[in-house]
Write a protein that holds these residues in place. Structure first.
Motif, mmCIF file in Angstrom:
data_model
loop_
_atom_site.group_PDB
_atom_site.id
_atom_site.type_symbol
_atom_site.label_atom_id
_atom_site.label_comp_id
_atom_site.label_asym_id
_atom_site.label_seq_id
_atom_site.Cartn_x
_atom_site.Cartn_y
_atom_site.Cartn_z
ATOM 1 N N UNK A 93 0.860 -1.189 0.000
ATOM 2 C CA UNK A 93 0.000 0.000 0.000
ATOM 3 C C UNK A 93 0.892 1.233 0.000
ATOM 4 N N UNK A 94 0.329 2.328 -0.460
ATOM 5 C CA UNK A 94 1.131 3.542 -0.608
ATOM 6 C C UNK A 94 1.348 4.219 0.746
ATOM 7 N N UNK A 95 2.294 5.137 0.754
ATOM 8 C CA UNK A 95 2.602 5.882 1.979
ATOM 9 C C UNK A 95 1.413 6.713 2.438
ATOM 10 N N UNK A 131 6.296 13.381 -7.719
ATOM 11 C CA UNK A 131 6.463 12.711 -6.428
ATOM 12 C C UNK A 131 5.344 13.107 -5.475
ATOM 13 N N UNK A 132 4.627 12.113 -4.968
ATOM 14 C CA UNK A 132 3.552 12.331 -3.994
ATOM 15 C C UNK A 132 3.543 11.159 -3.015
ATOM 16 N N UNK A 136 4.792 6.464 -3.591
ATOM 17 C CA UNK A 136 5.722 5.717 -2.735
ATOM 18 C C UNK A 136 4.982 4.502 -2.184
ATOM 19 N N UNK A 137 5.341 3.322 -2.667
ATOM 20 C CA UNK A 137 4.716 2.078 -2.234
ATOM 21 C C UNK A 137 5.548 1.436 -1.128
ATOM 22 N N UNK A 143 7.998 -3.627 4.333
ATOM 23 C CA UNK A 143 7.696 -2.208 4.563
ATOM 24 C C UNK A 143 8.763 -1.292 3.961
ATOM 25 N N UNK A 144 9.619 -1.835 3.108
ATOM 26 C CA UNK A 144 10.601 -1.007 2.413
ATOM 27 C C UNK A 144 9.908 -0.231 1.295
ATOM 28 N N UNK A 145 10.325 1.013 1.068
ATOM 29 C CA UNK A 145 9.670 1.803 0.033
ATOM 30 C C UNK A 145 10.141 1.439 -1.368
ATOM 31 N N UNK A 146 9.226 1.573 -2.305
ATOM 32 C CA UNK A 146 9.545 1.418 -3.723
ATOM 33 C C UNK A 146 8.874 2.561 -4.468
#
Length: 377
Positions: A93-95, A131-132, A136-137, A143-146
């Motif tokens: 899920x996104x940030x 960028x929003x 950021x997934x 739980x690492x961002x992609x």
């Protein structure tokens, strides 16, 4: 799109998301169990010639843009008049949605990691441009961002409309690394606003954080500031500034914000419960004592324009009191009650003419009979 979209080489099985510019599908590579996120752009976007030129130029850059925190782009092309991208499918899920599952220190670590990845992309000549919190997934497994949508990032110097632009770019039509740096500052600001509400900021001004979050003010000045000379030179420098924040100061800032919210919440509840009584009590006027034991009864029908108001005193029973007020005359007259005529408070009893009239008539009859008896024969 008129039924299920078909893209050669992929079997679409589900729709992951849909917007005005594109639709993202979950698909499998044909003759394989590899899952991909297939992004198909709308007809309106695909018909834009400027977009097509920039889309094609990205192919060479994307082929070398490899980073563990950037979603891989496997293929891009055009089919049936629409551009498409086959990207790495990342369950998560996104940030925007998962930020509430993270402490502030963890959110800042995510932002730092993303800033480092964007800095690498800039070194390769590619700007993300959009960028929003939604790009950021956070992976379900770690739980690492992609970072998503680098496949539609814009080459440095490309013409764009509607993205987060710096003051200089607002006067022009092109983007560069400063656009992504500005967007990272906006994301930081949103994360801080989650902790403590702030008043709106005038356009063109850098938001001023409350004292509880003052350790973050320099980072906003160096990402959102109007003076380019005072901003960070790159997104990598911004990432280094985030990493340099002392953990104990971050923890103290969060604690201070929690105390402020508790204190303000208690004050709000207290204000809602406490309503000051500004009404001035009115002391009833005392009626003049009647002469002797005379009982005066005003049996006239009340005038419609002069309502009867103060029939009783504020408390208990009264012995004698003025009961009728005529507004047009501005004077009080009539109806005085003896101590035996118990008058209840106004809230529970209204004066009734029908209760007095029979006794008055009976008195008149008795008085008439007495007068007849007293007359000489």
């Amino acid at each position: 799109m008129g039924g299920v979209m078909e893209v050669p080489g992929y079997n679409i099985v589900d729709t992951l998301g849909e917007g005005r510019a594109a639709t993202v599908y979950l698909a499998f590579v044909e003759n394989s169990d590899q899952e991909v996120a297939l992004k198909v752009f709308s007809k309106a976007v695909s018909d834009d010639k400027a977009f097509g030129v920039q889309f094609d130029r990205q192919a060479s850059r994307l082929s070398v843009l490899k980073h563990p925190n950037i979603a891989n782009v496997y293929e891009q092309g055009r089919h049936a008049g629409r551009y498409y991208l086959a990207m790495e499918y990342i369950p998560g899920r996104t940030l925007r949605h998962r930020r509430f599952e993270l402490e502030l220190a963890e959110q800042l670590h995510v932002l730092q990691t993303v800033a480092e990845a964007v800095g690498l992309a800039h070194d390769l000549g590619c700007v993300h441009g959009n960028l929003t919190l939604d790009s950021i997934m956070l992976r379900d497994d770690s739980m690492e961002p992609a970072l998503l949508d680098f496949g539609v990032g814009w080459p440095i110097g490309a013409a764009v409309i509607g993205n987060d632009l710096t003051a200089e770019q607002g006067r022009g039509t092109t983007v560069d690394e400063r656009s992504d740096l500005y967007s990272l500052g906006q994301i930081l600001l949103l994360l801080l606003y989650d902790l403590l509400p702030h008043p709106p900021t005038p356009p063109g001004k850098v938001p001023q954080l409350r004292s509880e979050l003052e350790i973050f003010q320099p980072l906003l000045e160096c990402t959102l500031g109007p003076d380019a000379a005072q901003r960070y030179a790159s997104c990598t420098e911004f990432a280094e500034a985030l990493a340099a924040l002392p953990p104990e100061q971050i923890e103290a800032a969060v604690k201070n914000c929690e105390e402020v919210l508790i204190r303000e919440g208690e004050l709000t509840k207290l204000a809602e419960k406490t309503e000051p009584n500004t009404a001035v009590p009115v002391k009833p006027e005392e009626a003049p004592e009647p002469a002797g034991d005379e009982l005066a009864l005003d049996l006239r029908e009340p005038d419609e324009g002069a309502p009867i108001e103060d029939l009783v005193a504020d408390e208990g029973l009264v012995e004698k009191e003025d009961l009728v007020e005529q507004e047009d005359l501005g004077a009080k007259e009539g109806l005085v009650a003896n101590s035996d005529d118990r008058i209840e408070p106004k809230a529970t009893r209204q004066f009734e003419w029908t209760a007095v009239l029979p006794w008055a008539l009976a008195g008149l009859v008795v008085m008439g009979a007495l007068l007849m008896m007293l007359q000489p024969v």
